[in-house]
Write an enzyme that holds these catalytic residues in place. Structure first.
Site, PDB file in Angstrom:
ATOM      1  N   THR A  20     -16.689  -1.704 -32.008  1.00 50.95           N
ATOM      2  CA  THR A  20     -15.502  -2.592 -32.013  1.00 50.95           C
ATOM      3  C   THR A  20     -15.983  -4.077 -31.944  1.00 50.95           C
ATOM      4  O   THR A  20     -15.192  -5.076 -32.552  1.00 50.95           O
ATOM      5  CB  THR A  20     -14.254  -2.084 -31.276  1.00 50.95           C
ATOM      6  OG1 THR A  20     -14.195  -0.965 -31.548  1.00 50.95           O
ATOM      7  CG2 THR A  20     -13.088  -3.015 -31.470  1.00 50.95           C
ATOM      8  N   ASP A  62     -20.051   2.388 -36.273  1.00 54.78           N
ATOM      9  CA  ASP A  62     -19.227   2.754 -35.422  1.00 54.78           C
ATOM     10  C   ASP A  62     -20.063   3.990 -34.430  1.00 54.78           C
ATOM     11  O   ASP A  62     -20.607   4.797 -35.028  1.00 54.78           O
ATOM     12  CB  ASP A  62     -17.893   3.511 -36.181  1.00 54.78           C
ATOM     13  CG  ASP A  62     -16.845   4.211 -35.227  1.00 54.78           C
ATOM     14  OD1 ASP A  62     -15.779   3.609 -35.393  1.00 54.78           O
ATOM     15  OD2 ASP A  62     -17.199   4.847 -34.347  1.00 54.78           O
ATOM     16  N   SER A  63     -19.683   3.945 -33.465  1.00 54.92           N
ATOM     17  CA  SER A  63     -20.496   4.740 -32.285  1.00 54.92           C
ATOM     18  C   SER A  63     -20.396   6.226 -32.624  1.00 54.92           C
ATOM     19  O   SER A  63     -21.072   7.032 -32.095  1.00 54.92           O
ATOM     20  CB  SER A  63     -20.532   4.108 -30.788  1.00 54.92           C
ATOM     21  OG  SER A  63     -19.200   4.476 -30.074  1.00 54.92           O
ATOM     22  N   SER A  64     -19.153   6.511 -33.309  1.00 55.41           N
ATOM     23  CA  SER A  64     -18.918   7.854 -33.479  1.00 55.41           C
ATOM     24  C   SER A  64     -19.958   8.405 -34.400  1.00 55.41           C
ATOM     25  O   SER A  64     -20.198   9.560 -34.664  1.00 55.41           O
ATOM     26  CB  SER A  64     -17.580   8.067 -33.968  1.00 55.41           C
ATOM     27  OG  SER A  64     -17.247   7.414 -34.963  1.00 55.41           O
ATOM     28  N   THR A  94     -17.546   1.875 -27.938  1.00 58.87           N
ATOM     29  CA  THR A  94     -16.940   2.363 -26.652  1.00 58.87           C
ATOM     30  C   THR A  94     -17.204   3.610 -26.926  1.00 58.87           C
ATOM     31  O   THR A  94     -17.164   4.475 -26.023  1.00 58.87           O
ATOM     32  CB  THR A  94     -15.699   1.730 -26.389  1.00 58.87           C
ATOM     33  OG1 THR A  94     -14.928   2.219 -27.144  1.00 58.87           O
ATOM     34  CG2 THR A  94     -15.769   0.172 -26.166  1.00 58.87           C
ATOM     35  N   ASP A  95     -16.957   4.420 -28.033  1.00 67.48           N
ATOM     36  CA  ASP A  95     -16.716   5.833 -28.210  1.00 67.48           C
ATOM     37  C   ASP A  95     -17.783   6.699 -27.339  1.00 67.48           C
ATOM     38  O   ASP A  95     -17.562   7.519 -26.874  1.00 67.48           O
ATOM     39  CB  ASP A  95     -16.412   6.455 -29.587  1.00 67.48           C
ATOM     40  CG  ASP A  95     -14.780   5.880 -30.142  1.00 67.48           C
ATOM     41  OD1 ASP A  95     -14.184   5.464 -29.164  1.00 67.48           O
ATOM     42  OD2 ASP A  95     -14.794   5.995 -31.413  1.00 67.48           O
ATOM     43  N   GLN A 288     -13.854  20.617 -15.651  1.00 67.68           N
ATOM     44  CA  GLN A 288     -13.021  19.800 -16.507  1.00 67.68           C
ATOM     45  C   GLN A 288     -12.435  18.660 -15.918  1.00 67.68           C
ATOM     46  O   GLN A 288     -11.913  17.678 -16.660  1.00 67.68           O
ATOM     47  CB  GLN A 288     -12.040  20.755 -17.371  1.00 67.68           C
ATOM     48  CG  GLN A 288     -12.480  21.666 -18.153  1.00 67.68           C
ATOM     49  CD  GLN A 288     -11.335  22.567 -18.588  1.00 67.68           C
ATOM     50  OE1 GLN A 288     -10.236  22.277 -18.611  1.00 67.68           O
ATOM     51  NE2 GLN A 288     -11.972  23.893 -19.116  1.00 67.68           N
ATOM     52  N   CYS A 289     -12.313  18.642 -14.713  1.00 66.42           N
ATOM     53  CA  CYS A 289     -11.777  17.429 -13.902  1.00 66.42           C
ATOM     54  C   CYS A 289     -12.745  16.241 -14.021  1.00 66.42           C
ATOM     55  O   CYS A 289     -13.731  16.414 -14.226  1.00 66.42           O
ATOM     56  CB  CYS A 289     -11.759  17.744 -12.396  1.00 66.42           C
ATOM     57  SG  CYS A 289     -10.755  19.249 -12.087  1.00 66.42           S
TER      58      CYS A 289
END
Ligand code: ASP
Length: 349
Positions: A20, A62-64, A94-95, A288-289
């Protein structure tokens, strides 16, 4: 491309990967601009005594869209310039920035120089953008020297929203907010107010092999992508995992368990996982925490993973555990369980 601003200055390599920070609107949404277009938008850095050399991935993205091969490209650029540059700034979407920063921390060890990742939630050209301040602050952190004349932050780190985080401890936790990143299990390395305050007690801690000979990194480009992540949820059907867990190219499974590392008493799931471990697969227990750590001895439901032969992911982020696994599998040689449990680059403990 070199933009020399002062004669006696820090030499910094800026690696532009996209994201971005360098995007503009198009008919199909935000898309990355070229390095040349980015240059026109980058704020003036005349105030900084810095000699900047700019490079870009062949195609900023895009970092994806970034893959392990791009981590290798970023690392290879750093390696190529490791002797002559004082520091490195990586502009990144940022992704997946936390994945890239974590991966680099395993692939490139003992560099002894700052590698500062940064990006933004709004493009440089947006009037309310966070991009300029991130870029400037990342540059300032990269240039900073301690009283001994050595780099203040000789780490792979990530700067965002007034904070500097260790690269393999940080996670993207907010899709929209400016406070998009945090490292719940490790203190910030620095906070930026009117001055940048460095947390000396956190910088460099737990990273083995110090003091490093600056600019002489150990480079491990091999990564093995034979890794899966199994996120538990109530109602998970173990039979859907049958094929994957019998696939011989799958060498490690990161189990995203509940809480302290707990899994249900589902016989089918346990049998599948047991068979996977018995054929030499590595089972890694994560939580998952977002904060806290895995403790497989706390609950009976946690001991299930222990009994299956799982390796505790301790307080590692998912991003760090995943990229460490790819690194250890790719590099081979050492005992996986033992190597995983030890800090390579301050990634746990
Ligand atoms: N999709 C963007 C990227 O990761 C998001 C961002 O940079 O903030 O490249």
């Amino acid at each position: 491309m070199t933009r020399s601003l002062r004669s006696h200055s820090s030499r910094i390599l800026l690696i532009y990967t996209g994201g971005t920070i360098g995007m503009k609107e198009s008919s199909s949404g935000l898309v990355p601009v070229s390095l040349e277009d980015l240059l026109e938008q980058l704020p003036d850095i005349d105030a900084f005594p810095v000699e900047l050399t700019l490079v870009s991935l062949d195609r900023p993205m895009d970092s994806s869209d970034l893959k392990p091969e791009h981590w290798v490209q970023i690392g290879a650029l750093i390696l190529k310039h490791s002797a002559e540059m004082d520091a490195f700034v990586v502009l990144h979407g940022t992704d997946t920035m936390a994945y890239s920063a974590a991966a680099l921390s395993f692939m490139m060890q003992q560099l002894g120089k700052p590698v500062i990742f940064t990006g933004s939630q709004l493009p440089l050209g947006h009037p309310r953008s966070d991009a300029a301040s991130h870029w400037m602050s990342a540059l300032e952190v990269a240039m900073a020297l301690g009283p001994d004349g050595l780099p203040r932050v000789p780490e792979i780190a990530l700067y965002f929203n007034h904070a500097l985080y260790r690269g393999n401890r940080v996670r993207k936790l907010h899709a929209m907010g400016f406070d998009a990143f945090d490292s719940p299990n490790y203190p910030v390395l620095a906070r930026a107010g009117t001055r940048i305050e460095y947390a000396e007690e956190a910088i460099g801690q737990g990273i083995p092999g110090q003091p490093f000979r600056q600019g002489r990194p150990a480079w491990f480009p091999a990564l093995d992508q034979g890794v899966l992540s199994l996120k538990l949820f109530p109602g998970l059907r173990p039979d859907l995992w049958e094929v994957a867990l019998h696939d011989p190219t799958v060498k490690a499974v990161l189990v995203e368990a509940y809480g302290a590392g707990n899994i249900p008493a589902d016989g089918d799931l346990s049998e599948l996982l047991r068979a996977f471990v018995q054929r030499g697969g590595h089972l890694i227990a994560l939580s998952q925490c977002v904060g806290g750590q895995v403790d497989l001895t706390r609950y009976q439901s946690g001991r299930r993973l222990l009994d299956l032969g799982a390796i505790s992911g301790m307080d590692m982020t998912f991003e760090a555990a995943l990229t460490k696994t790819m690194h250890l599998l790719g590099t081979g040689g050492s005992d996986f369980r033992e190597a995983f449990g030890q800090s390579i680059s301050g990634d746990l403990g």
